[in-house]
Design an enzyme around this catalytic site. Structure first.
Site, PDB file in Angstrom:
ATOM      1  N   LEU A 296       9.838   0.647 -34.923  1.00 58.60           N
ATOM      2  CA  LEU A 296       9.505   0.497 -33.501  1.00 58.60           C
ATOM      3  C   LEU A 296       8.024   0.209 -33.340  1.00 58.60           C
ATOM      4  O   LEU A 296       7.172   0.813 -33.994  1.00 58.60           O
ATOM      5  CB  LEU A 296       9.889   1.765 -32.736  1.00 58.60           C
TER       6      LEU A 296
ATOM      7  N   ILE B 228       3.091   1.051 -36.410  1.00 56.03           N
ATOM      8  CA  ILE B 228       4.449   1.344 -35.949  1.00 56.03           C
ATOM      9  C   ILE B 228       4.434   2.621 -35.112  1.00 56.03           C
ATOM     10  O   ILE B 228       5.311   3.478 -35.201  1.00 56.03           O
ATOM     11  CB  ILE B 228       5.451   1.411 -37.118  1.00 56.03           C
TER      12      ILE B 228
ATOM     13  N   CYS C 116       3.803  13.168 -37.181  1.00 57.85           N
ATOM     14  CA  CYS C 116       5.212  12.775 -37.210  1.00 57.85           C
ATOM     15  C   CYS C 116       5.783  12.573 -38.618  1.00 57.85           C
ATOM     16  O   CYS C 116       6.993  12.485 -38.787  1.00 57.85           O
ATOM     17  CB  CYS C 116       5.445  11.517 -36.382  1.00 57.85           C
TER      18      CYS C 116
ATOM     19  N   ASP D  32      10.558  13.557 -35.436  1.00 61.96           N
ATOM     20  CA  ASP D  32      11.210  13.217 -34.169  1.00 61.96           C
ATOM     21  C   ASP D  32      12.670  13.652 -34.075  1.00 61.96           C
ATOM     22  O   ASP D  32      13.102  14.092 -33.007  1.00 61.96           O
ATOM     23  CB  ASP D  32      11.080  11.713 -33.896  1.00 61.96           C
TER      24      ASP D  32
ATOM     25  N   ASP E 220      12.516   3.774 -39.012  1.00 64.28           N
ATOM     26  CA  ASP E 220      11.558   4.782 -38.569  1.00 64.28           C
ATOM     27  C   ASP E 220      11.809   6.155 -39.173  1.00 64.28           C
ATOM     28  O   ASP E 220      11.180   7.138 -38.756  1.00 64.28           O
ATOM     29  CB  ASP E 220      11.613   4.891 -37.043  1.00 64.28           C
TER      30      ASP E 220
ATOM     31  N   ARG F 291      17.268   5.295 -33.406  1.00 61.90           N
ATOM     32  CA  ARG F 291      16.879   6.434 -34.229  1.00 61.90           C
ATOM     33  C   ARG F 291      17.896   7.578 -34.189  1.00 61.90           C
ATOM     34  O   ARG F 291      17.743   8.555 -34.929  1.00 61.90           O
ATOM     35  CB  ARG F 291      15.505   6.959 -33.795  1.00 61.90           C
TER      36      ARG F 291
ATOM     37  N   HIS G 192       4.160   9.842 -26.768  1.00 60.11           N
ATOM     38  CA  HIS G 192       4.587  11.220 -26.944  1.00 60.11           C
ATOM     39  C   HIS G 192       3.450  12.146 -26.511  1.00 60.11           C
ATOM     40  O   HIS G 192       2.280  11.731 -26.480  1.00 60.11           O
ATOM     41  CB  HIS G 192       4.889  11.521 -28.416  1.00 60.11           C
TER      42      HIS G 192
END
Length: 264
Positions: free
Chosen positions: A22, A246, A252, A70, A64, A89, A165
């Site tokens: 993404l 990305i 993350c 996530d 991802d 995802r 986020h």
């Protein structure tokens, strides 16, 4: 309880498909070999900070999936499977479940709405859940209820709209201090915390990561690095130039927990 004392982490090696991950903004796609190097250096930094790490195999079907934070949340008390807001995802949830089962046994789940781990910030007295394009009000409230089963108080907050986020714009870098962007500081979300506000052109440094006594910070942001060093933080600067292409950063790429907090 300490928010930064960790003993274990789960990571996932990036697959070659990561270059198609993404990508909200313009600019070039990442180079696979560069992402692999950045990820390896990140894993080494976690080990050096004292963590035992479990590195999962790559999954080419999910570009991802390197960003394991996530689809799940982990605490010493237990693990939670989330429901990511990006439809590409959502299959990552079942892919990471077996690894979580190995460490935690029974898993909790968010089954209503959408919630991304990147929108979850753990603070000493509560867990902040940010609303975003990836976390909706239904998913956030469902997560509040699941966190309650783990004995965690949670609060839903509304970050500035430009934030991908919550942790894109802010990081808790010690028990009382938030590193944040100018928009994050102006939002009022962090009342009661000391804030260190980044210059606008160093805003990507807001996604940092405190691991035990070490503060991981993306390199290339000399002013904030100098200030944090001056204030006595033990810094480890890491190259995230290709990961950033990305829409990602330091927090993350791992799921972190303190095994000493496990329920008896």
């Amino acid at each position: 309880m300490s928010c930064h004392h960790f003993t274990h982490a789960i990571l996932r090696t990036p697959g070659r498909s990561v270059v198609g991950g993404l990508h909200a903004g313009g600019g070039p796609r990442p180079d696979y070999d560069a992402v692999l190097r950045e990820h390896a250096a990140y894993a080494d930094a976690l080990r050096a900070a004292g963590l035992t790490i479990d590195i999962l195999d790559p999954i080419e079907a999910f570009p991802d999936s390197i960003f394991v934070e996530d689809p799940a949340l982990v605490f010493g008390e237990g693990a939670i499977l989330l429901n990511p807001g990006a439809d590409t995802r959502r299959g990552e949830v079942e892919e990471i479940a077996p690894a979580l089962h190995r460490h935690f046994g029974d898993l909790h789940r968010v089954t209503e709405g959408y919630a991304d781990g990147g929108d979850v910030m753990v603070t000493p007295d509560r867990v902040l859940i940010g609303l975003s394009a990836r976390t909706d009000a239904v998913g956030a409230q469902a997560l509040v209820e699941v966190l309650g089963r783990l004995g965690r108080k949670a609060e839903v907050v509304d970050p500035p709209r430009e934030a991908l986020h919550l942790k894109t714009i802010a990081t808790l870098i010690d028990e009382e201090t938030i590193l944040t962007t100018p928009a994050g500081a102006a939002s009022g979300l962090f009342a009661g915390f000391r804030t260190i506000v980044l210059d606008a052109d160093e805003a990507p440094a807001a996604n940092a990561l405190r691991i035990n006594e070490t503060l991981l910070l993306s390199d290339g942001f000399p002013r904030i690095a100098e200030r944090l060093d001056r204030e006595g933080y033990r810094l480890k600067l890491l190259d995230t130039a290709h990961v950033a292409r990305i829409d990602a950063g330091l927090s993350c790429m791992s799921l972190r927990w303190n095994a000493a907090q496990a329920s008896r």
